[in-house]
Every structure is written in structure tokens, then in C-alpha cells.
Design a protein around this motif. Structure first.
Motif, mmCIF file in Angstrom:
data_model
loop_
_atom_site.group_PDB
_atom_site.id
_atom_site.type_symbol
_atom_site.label_atom_id
_atom_site.label_comp_id
_atom_site.label_asym_id
_atom_site.label_seq_id
_atom_site.Cartn_x
_atom_site.Cartn_y
_atom_site.Cartn_z
ATOM 1 N N HIS A 110 22.324 -24.164 13.258
ATOM 2 C CA HIS A 110 22.328 -24.360 11.804
ATOM 3 C C HIS A 110 22.979 -25.713 11.543
ATOM 4 O O HIS A 110 24.147 -25.785 11.156
ATOM 5 N N ASP A 114 27.529 -24.281 7.054
ATOM 6 C CA ASP A 114 27.371 -23.669 5.740
ATOM 7 C C ASP A 114 27.438 -24.743 4.650
ATOM 8 O O ASP A 114 27.918 -25.849 4.855
ATOM 9 N N GLU A 141 23.765 -21.729 4.934
ATOM 10 C CA GLU A 141 23.301 -22.200 6.234
ATOM 11 C C GLU A 141 21.777 -22.309 6.248
ATOM 12 O O GLU A 141 21.080 -21.478 5.644
ATOM 13 N N HIS A 194 23.742 -15.609 5.095
ATOM 14 C CA HIS A 194 24.956 -15.958 5.840
ATOM 15 C C HIS A 194 26.174 -15.213 5.281
ATOM 16 O O HIS A 194 27.051 -14.790 6.040
#
Length: 237
Positions: A110, A114, A141, A194
Motif C-alpha cells: 500500500h 494510510d 490505504e 483499512h
């Protein structure tokens, strides 16, 4: 009554208990009988799994034995649906290739972590699972996945959003949501989720609501059909 099992655990950073609660409320509001557990023991019961209409895994990482994966595989192949989101389904049980084959993908990165702002683009706007939803923005993410080419893609996102080693390959359209078949069973996956609040409302919630119900409805359509025609004499896991 339509019966669903939600099983949660694994890495706590994905808030599996809270995500499981979102799914519980979602399914009970649709009239399903829902069992929620923080154990994988149900995967030891082949007949119990086959009696379900839907399995919703919420397990990031963790381990799954060959026997448990086989029991899930055989239940889904006979019509029990399986559906879930984010790492709870496609970053679960990294060491189990059968699980990855059933679900149709595996998380690998990823980039940026985030808090990435990106667009989710609906690729089949007339499909019942996304009709009327339209493209939307999320901040969360952005999952880079290795995916099965047999998946039926419902939504995508564009990489790269942030530069990293993958950027050398140029822009790619990465699946965000898909459906697939496993024997007679229906499989649905959505890469969002997420944190629980990402899927607690709006377009992500609606996509998942439709996807989970769609997967659960496959059991009735599989009724009376056998799986013998799917068997490969040399198959093993």
C-alpha cells in the motif's frame, strides 16, 4: 433463514472486531441470521460450513491450516458464498495458496500508507452490485494486489498515487472490487476497509452490502447441483 458466519481476528490494526460489527449490523438489517466469532474453529466443521449461506472472514495475516482451507474450499464450491474486504480477506493467511486461489487476490503493498486520497472508478456501471453508485473519492490505504485474471472487475483505482519502485512501470488500473466463482459458490471482494469507519457508510458500505448479499444468494441457486464435474484427478494442495 439465510445464515451467515462472521469470523474475525488477526492483526488488530485493521480493527477486526469493529469491522465485524459493521458487517453484523449490515446483514441483520437484511434479515440474515448471523453468528459472530473471534475463532477459526468453525473451519474445522465441514458440514457446519456447508450449512451456511455466507462466510465473512475478517482475518488479516494469521495462519490457516491446509485442512481448514480445504473445508472452506469444499463449502464454497458447493454454494456457500464468501465475501469480505481489505486485508481481512485478501491479506489473510499469506502462507496458504488455496485461500488466495479461492478469494482471487493477495495484497502486496500500500504505497504511501494510510491517508492516500484517490478515486474509485466503477467499471461496470450497469452491474447490479454497483449500479447507481458512480465514481467516488476515498482517503485511506490504496491496495496494490496480485489478482486472478478470471476475476470480474467492478471497480478500479489508478496507480501510482505516490512515487515508489513500482512507479517505473507507469500507470496501472488496479482492481478495487470484484466477483468470481469457486465451483458453484459466489465470491465477492472489496479492497476498502483499512479502518471500520471507511466502510461504515456511503458508497463503500453500499458496495459491500450488495456484495455480501449477492454472495449469500448463491447457495439457493446451487441447490441440487453436484460438484463432480469440477474435480481434477491430480489436484492437491
Amino acid at each position: 433463514m439465510t445464515r451467515a458466519l462472521i469470523t474475525w481476528g488477526g492483526w488488530p490494526g485493521h480493527e477486526p472486531d469493529r469491522v465485524a460489527e459493521v458487517f453484523r449490523r449490515m446483514l441483520e438489517a437484511e434479515g440474515l441470521e448471523v453468528r459472530v466469532t473471534d475463532s477459526l474453529d468453525m473451519f474445522d466443521d465441514p458440514e457446519g460450513l456447508r450449512s451456511l449461506d455466507l462466510i465473512v472472514p475478517v482475518w488479516t495475516m494469521s495462519e490457516l491450516s491446509r485442512e481448514r482451507a480445504t473445508n472452506v474450499s469444499e463449502a464454497v464450491a458447493r454454494g456457500t458464498g464468501i465475501a469480505g474486504c481489505h486485508g481481512g480477506m485478501c491479506d489473510a493467511f499469506r502462507g496458504n495458496p488455496l485461500w488466495q486461489f479461492i478469494t482471487g487476490g493477495q495484497w502486496v503493498a500500500h504505497p504511501g500508507g494510510d491517508g492516500q486520497r484517490y478515486t474509485v472508478r466503477i467499471t461496470q456501471p450497469d452491474h447490479e452490485l454497483v449500479q447507481g453508485i458512480g465514481d467516488f473519492e476515498v482517503t485511506t490505504e490504496q491496495y496494490y494486489l496480485h489478482v486472478d485474471p478470471a476475476n470480474r472487475i467492478l471497480a478500479t483505482t489508478t496507480f501510482p498515487t505516490v512515487p515508489w519502485y513500482h512507479s517505473s512501470n507507469g500507470p496501472v488500473q488496479m482492481p478495487v472490487a470484484w466477483t468470481r466463482a469457486w465451483g458453484l459458490g459466489r465470491v465477492y471482494y472489496n479492497a476498502l476497509g483499512h479502518k471500520a469507519d471507511v466502510i461504515a457508510g456511503g458508497a463503500p458500505f453500499e458496495m459491500l452490502r450488495r456484495g455480501l448479499l449477492w454472495a449469500a444468494q448463491g447457495k439457493a441457486q446451487a441447490e441440487g447441483q453436484g460438484v463432480d464435474r469440477f474435480q481434477s484427478p491430480g489436484s492437491h494442495w
